[in-house]
Design a protein around this motif. Structure first.
Motif, PDB file in Angstrom:
ATOM      1  N   VAL A   1       0.964  -1.306  -0.005  1.00 20.96           N
ATOM      2  CA  VAL A   1      -0.071   0.025   0.055  1.00 20.96           C
ATOM      3  C   VAL A   1       0.715   1.068  -0.134  1.00 20.96           C
ATOM      4  CG1 VAL A   1      -1.555   1.483   1.344  1.00 20.96           C
ATOM      5  CG2 VAL A   1      -2.140  -0.996   0.890  1.00 20.96           C
ATOM      6  N   ALA A   2       1.825   1.294   0.857  1.00 15.83           N
ATOM      7  CA  ALA A   2       2.935   2.490   0.838  1.00 15.83           C
ATOM      8  C   ALA A   2       3.711   2.690  -0.576  1.00 15.83           C
ATOM      9  CB  ALA A   2       3.957   2.105   1.951  1.00 15.83           C
ATOM     10  N   TYR A   3       3.927   1.412  -1.231  1.00 14.26           N
ATOM     11  CA  TYR A   3       4.507   1.399  -2.474  1.00 14.26           C
ATOM     12  C   TYR A   3       3.430   2.142  -3.565  1.00 14.26           C
ATOM     13  CZ  TYR A   3       7.038  -0.294  -6.485  1.00 14.26           C
ATOM     14  OH  TYR A   3       7.740  -0.143  -7.957  1.00 14.26           O
ATOM     15  N   GLN A   4       2.245   1.668  -3.353  1.00 17.86           N
ATOM     16  CA  GLN A   4       1.462   2.114  -4.408  1.00 17.86           C
ATOM     17  C   GLN A   4       1.221   3.540  -4.208  1.00 17.86           C
ATOM     18  OE1 GLN A   4      -2.415  -0.030  -5.194  1.00 17.86           O
ATOM     19  NE2 GLN A   4      -3.417   1.786  -4.168  1.00 17.86           N
ATOM     20  N   LYS A   5       1.162   4.201  -3.003  1.00 18.06           N
ATOM     21  CA  LYS A   5       1.295   5.645  -2.754  1.00 18.06           C
ATOM     22  C   LYS A   5       2.259   6.319  -3.475  1.00 18.06           C
ATOM     23  CE  LYS A   5      -1.485   5.548   1.399  1.00 18.06           C
ATOM     24  NZ  LYS A   5      -1.617   5.646   2.908  1.00 18.06           N
ATOM     25  N   VAL A   6       3.561   5.684  -3.445  1.00 22.79           N
ATOM     26  CA  VAL A   6       4.871   6.447  -4.024  1.00 22.79           C
ATOM     27  C   VAL A   6       4.768   6.287  -5.429  1.00 22.79           C
ATOM     28  CG1 VAL A   6       7.208   5.645  -4.441  1.00 22.79           C
ATOM     29  CG2 VAL A   6       6.245   5.600  -1.959  1.00 22.79           C
ATOM     30  N   LYS A   7       4.083   5.145  -5.985  1.00 20.94           N
ATOM     31  CA  LYS A   7       4.043   5.068  -7.574  1.00 20.94           C
ATOM     32  C   LYS A   7       2.786   6.213  -7.860  1.00 20.94           C
ATOM     33  CE  LYS A   7       3.095   0.749  -8.557  1.00 20.94           C
ATOM     34  NZ  LYS A   7       3.531   0.100  -9.639  1.00 20.94           N
ATOM     35  N   LEU A   8       1.939   6.449  -7.288  1.00 20.03           N
ATOM     36  CA  LEU A   8       0.768   7.218  -7.734  1.00 20.03           C
ATOM     37  C   LEU A   8       1.323   8.617  -7.587  1.00 20.03           C
ATOM     38  CD1 LEU A   8      -2.394   5.578  -5.918  1.00 20.03           C
ATOM     39  CD2 LEU A   8      -1.883   5.850  -8.608  1.00 20.03           C
ATOM     40  N   SER A   9       2.161   9.041  -6.691  1.00 17.05           N
ATOM     41  CA  SER A   9       2.832  10.184  -6.377  1.00 17.05           C
ATOM     42  C   SER A   9       3.815  10.443  -7.608  1.00 17.05           C
ATOM     43  CB  SER A   9       3.361  10.504  -5.359  1.00 17.05           C
ATOM     44  OG  SER A   9       4.111  11.577  -5.104  1.00 17.05           O
ATOM     45  N   ALA A  10       4.353   9.572  -7.857  1.00 17.17           N
ATOM     46  CA  ALA A  10       5.586   9.434  -8.796  1.00 17.17           C
ATOM     47  C   ALA A  10       5.032   9.863 -10.485  1.00 17.17           C
ATOM     48  CB  ALA A  10       6.572   8.342  -8.920  1.00 17.17           C
ATOM     49  N   VAL A  11       3.898   9.074 -10.681  1.00 12.70           N
ATOM     50  CA  VAL A  11       3.258   9.237 -11.891  1.00 12.70           C
ATOM     51  C   VAL A  11       2.700  10.799 -12.123  1.00 12.70           C
ATOM     52  CG1 VAL A  11       0.882   8.392 -11.422  1.00 12.70           C
ATOM     53  CG2 VAL A  11       1.887   7.994 -13.634  1.00 12.70           C
ATOM     54  N   GLN A  12       2.206  11.528 -11.066  1.00 18.11           N
ATOM     55  CA  GLN A  12       1.867  12.752 -11.035  1.00 18.11           C
ATOM     56  C   GLN A  12       2.899  13.670 -11.308  1.00 18.11           C
ATOM     57  OE1 GLN A  12      -1.323  13.770 -11.076  1.00 18.11           O
ATOM     58  NE2 GLN A  12      -1.897  11.630 -11.344  1.00 18.11           N
ATOM     59  N   LEU A  13       4.144  13.491 -10.679  1.00 22.81           N
ATOM     60  CA  LEU A  13       5.494  14.297 -10.552  1.00 22.81           C
ATOM     61  C   LEU A  13       6.097  14.091 -11.726  1.00 22.81           C
ATOM     62  CD1 LEU A  13       6.255  14.102  -6.741  1.00 22.81           C
ATOM     63  CD2 LEU A  13       4.895  15.910  -8.072  1.00 22.81           C
ATOM     64  N   CYS A  14       5.983  12.982 -12.574  1.00 24.96           N
ATOM     65  CA  CYS A  14       7.182  12.684 -13.631  1.00 24.96           C
ATOM     66  C   CYS A  14       7.010  13.324 -14.892  1.00 24.96           C
ATOM     67  CB  CYS A  14       7.191  11.137 -13.689  1.00 24.96           C
ATOM     68  SG  CYS A  14       5.986  10.593 -14.613  1.00 24.96           S
ATOM     69  N   ASN A  15       5.726  14.058 -15.305  1.00 28.50           N
ATOM     70  CA  ASN A  15       5.339  14.456 -16.447  1.00 28.50           C
ATOM     71  C   ASN A  15       5.658  13.570 -17.783  1.00 28.50           C
ATOM     72  OD1 ASN A  15       4.628  16.419 -18.432  1.00 28.50           O
ATOM     73  ND2 ASN A  15       6.467  17.302 -18.415  1.00 28.50           N
ATOM     74  N   ASN A  16       5.433  12.297 -17.557  1.00 22.51           N
ATOM     75  CA  ASN A  16       5.515  11.162 -18.597  1.00 22.51           C
ATOM     76  C   ASN A  16       7.188  10.990 -18.915  1.00 22.51           C
ATOM     77  OD1 ASN A  16       2.682  10.265 -18.806  1.00 22.51           O
ATOM     78  ND2 ASN A  16       2.353  12.275 -20.075  1.00 22.51           N
ATOM     79  N   ASP A  17       7.966  11.350 -18.245  1.00 21.39           N
ATOM     80  CA  ASP A  17       9.266  10.763 -18.263  1.00 21.39           C
ATOM     81  C   ASP A  17       9.601   9.619 -17.458  1.00 21.39           C
ATOM     82  OD1 ASP A  17      12.326  10.759 -17.688  1.00 21.39           O
ATOM     83  OD2 ASP A  17      12.294  12.822 -17.783  1.00 21.39           O
ATOM     84  N   SER A  18       9.908   8.615 -17.980  1.00 21.25           N
ATOM     85  CA  SER A  18       9.927   7.385 -17.353  1.00 21.25           C
ATOM     86  C   SER A  18      11.479   7.091 -16.658  1.00 21.25           C
ATOM     87  CB  SER A  18      10.046   6.075 -18.354  1.00 21.25           C
ATOM     88  OG  SER A  18      11.310   6.400 -19.190  1.00 21.25           O
ATOM     89  N   GLU A  19      12.458   7.818 -16.810  1.00 19.40           N
ATOM     90  CA  GLU A  19      13.418   8.015 -16.200  1.00 19.40           C
ATOM     91  C   GLU A  19      13.249   8.707 -14.669  1.00 19.40           C
ATOM     92  OE1 GLU A  19      16.844   9.368 -17.988  1.00 19.40           O
ATOM     93  OE2 GLU A  19      16.530   7.806 -19.574  1.00 19.40           O
ATOM     94  N   GLN A  20      12.324   9.785 -14.779  1.00 24.57           N
ATOM     95  CA  GLN A  20      12.082  10.423 -13.705  1.00 24.57           C
ATOM     96  C   GLN A  20      11.012   9.674 -12.647  1.00 24.57           C
ATOM     97  OE1 GLN A  20      13.259  13.218 -12.393  1.00 24.57           O
ATOM     98  NE2 GLN A  20      11.555  13.693 -10.903  1.00 24.57           N
ATOM     99  N   TYR A  21      10.098   9.027 -13.321  1.00 26.08           N
ATOM    100  CA  TYR A  21       9.249   7.922 -12.691  1.00 26.08           C
ATOM    101  C   TYR A  21      10.284   6.958 -11.865  1.00 26.08           C
ATOM    102  CZ  TYR A  21       5.811   4.499 -11.884  1.00 26.08           C
ATOM    103  OH  TYR A  21       4.900   3.520 -11.229  1.00 26.08           O
ATOM    104  N   GLN A  22      11.156   6.431 -12.570  1.00 28.51           N
ATOM    105  CA  GLN A  22      11.732   5.440 -11.880  1.00 28.51           C
ATOM    106  C   GLN A  22      12.496   6.152 -10.668  1.00 28.51           C
ATOM    107  OE1 GLN A  22      10.490   2.220 -13.022  1.00 28.51           O
ATOM    108  NE2 GLN A  22      12.284   1.933 -12.006  1.00 28.51           N
TER     109      GLN A  22
END
Length: 174
Positions: free
Chosen positions: A131-152
């Motif tokens: 659940v904590a990882y899911q929150k991190v992922k959802l936040s990352a996808v909002q912040l990354c501007n479709n940049d996969s390296e930034q998402y990672q």
């Protein structure tokens, strides 16, 4: 070519069956090779939101033999990407910018095989961490501007910390 959109979607109960179907295709394509095929990544963790891409881990006895069979994966629609930034890996993508599958091939016993499986099993066993990882992922996808390296990059600290714990826990049980 359209730009790749990175999205994290709610868990889809069809993902295990999608893996199973693709694993059967891969198994037939690699029937001359001794290999193990595993479902890894977030789509392998029940209940976890994920990018809707099935990650598959194939461990082989010998890259020389596998490399002679790579064209069999290409015939299934995969694009061979070489090591793609990780030494000792053969990496394949299917679906172009609308990816459906990633295949990671390593030799049996490679530390990345152990790491992927340990992290998957750790998330399955620890739903609070998932659940904590899911929150991190959802936040990352909002912040990354479709940049996969930034998402990672936005997920890396969480992943490293918990992979380390996962690996320590399997060492204790061995």
């Amino acid at each position: 070519m359209s730009k790749r959109i990175i999205q994290v979607v709610p868990y889809d109960s069809a993902w295990p069956q999608q893996f199973k179907c693709e694993a059967e295709n891969l198994s037939r394509a690699l029937s001359n090779i001794s290999c193990n095929i595993e479902h890894i990544g977030s789509t392998s963790v029940p209940g976890l939101a994920a990018k809707p891409i099935i990650d598959i881990l194939i461990s082989v006895n010998c890259f020389k033999v596998f490399d002679l069979q790579q064209s069999n994966l290409v015939s299934l629609g995969y694009e061979a990407k070489g090591e793609f930034g990780i030494a000792g890996r053969r990496y394949f993508q299917k679906g172009g910018n609308q990816r459906t599958h990633h295949v990671h091939v390593y030799q049996k016993g490679n530390e990345h095989v152990i790491r992927h499986i340990a992290f998957r099993d750790y998330l399955i066993a620890n739903t609070d961490i998932a659940v904590a990882y899911q929150k991190v992922k959802l936040s990352a996808v909002q912040l990354c501007n479709n940049d996969s390296e930034q998402y990672q990059a936005l997920k890396n600290d969480f992943i490293r910390h918990h992979q380390s714990k996962a690996l320590r826990s399997i060492k204790r049980t061995c």
